[in-house]
Enzyme design. Sequence first.
Site, PDB file in Angstrom:
ATOM      1  CG  HIS A   8      38.334  49.501  41.318  1.00 27.50           C
ATOM      2  ND1 HIS A   8      38.716  48.532  42.858  1.00 27.50           N
ATOM      3  CD2 HIS A   8      38.347  48.538  40.629  1.00 27.50           C
ATOM      4  CE1 HIS A   8      37.827  47.368  42.327  1.00 27.50           C
ATOM      5  NE2 HIS A   8      37.791  47.117  41.778  1.00 27.50           N
ATOM      6  N   GLY A  55      37.877  48.147  33.220  1.00 30.71           N
ATOM      7  CA  GLY A  55      37.066  46.941  34.404  1.00 30.71           C
ATOM      8  C   GLY A  55      35.425  46.921  33.405  1.00 30.71           C
ATOM      9  CG  ASP A  60      38.516  43.729  36.485  1.00 33.95           C
ATOM     10  OD1 ASP A  60      39.295  44.736  35.967  1.00 33.95           O
ATOM     11  OD2 ASP A  60      37.251  44.460  36.502  1.00 33.95           O
ATOM     12  CG  ASP A  80      37.950  52.829  46.650  1.00 35.31           C
ATOM     13  OD1 ASP A  80      38.496  52.405  48.206  1.00 35.31           O
ATOM     14  OD2 ASP A  80      37.673  53.641  46.026  1.00 35.31           O
ATOM     15  CG  HIS A  87      33.495  45.900  37.184  1.00 36.00           C
ATOM     16  ND1 HIS A  87      33.339  47.255  37.533  1.00 36.00           N
ATOM     17  CD2 HIS A  87      34.566  46.010  37.282  1.00 36.00           C
ATOM     18  CE1 HIS A  87      35.104  47.752  38.211  1.00 36.00           C
ATOM     19  NE2 HIS A  87      35.256  46.401  37.199  1.00 36.00           N
ATOM     20  CG  ASP A  90      33.122  41.018  34.526  1.00 37.84           C
ATOM     21  OD1 ASP A  90      32.022  40.432  35.434  1.00 37.84           O
ATOM     22  OD2 ASP A  90      32.149  41.789  34.622  1.00 37.84           O
ATOM     23  NE  ARG A  96      36.152  30.049  40.975  1.00 38.62           N
ATOM     24  CZ  ARG A  96      36.145  29.182  40.141  1.00 38.62           C
ATOM     25  NH1 ARG A  96      36.107  29.485  39.340  1.00 38.62           N
ATOM     26  NH2 ARG A  96      35.219  27.755  40.823  1.00 38.62           N
TER      27      ARG A  96
END
Length: 122
Positions: A8, A55, A60, A80, A87, A90, A96
Amino acid sequence: MRLALIAHDGKKDAMIALAADFLPLLRRCALMATGTTGARLAEAHGLTVERMLSGPWGGDLQIGARLAVGELDGVIFLRDPMTPQPHEPDINALVRACDVHDVPCATNVATARLLLTRWSEE
């Protein structure tokens, strides 16, 4: 080894510093990164980095798709947690996917150092 490097905005300097400490390893890896992070790593260290979109523009998700088909061995994602991200779904999907596919994922510098140190020993 195939690694994704994501940071980030508030963590990009930390990613550049982290990469400096592990250049011998990173030079042996196939690297993928989101847009600005990839550009900064290439500029700062001369690394060859396959750059995805930024991102918020789907980078991402692009990395998550590559991970899901077995094209990544690890993810360093310096998040961060103090800054809201537009997002966020995402980001959660990528983390995950790492869990679903049993791919090591570091989301902070301390964990990233542990993984990179271990991978440097191989």
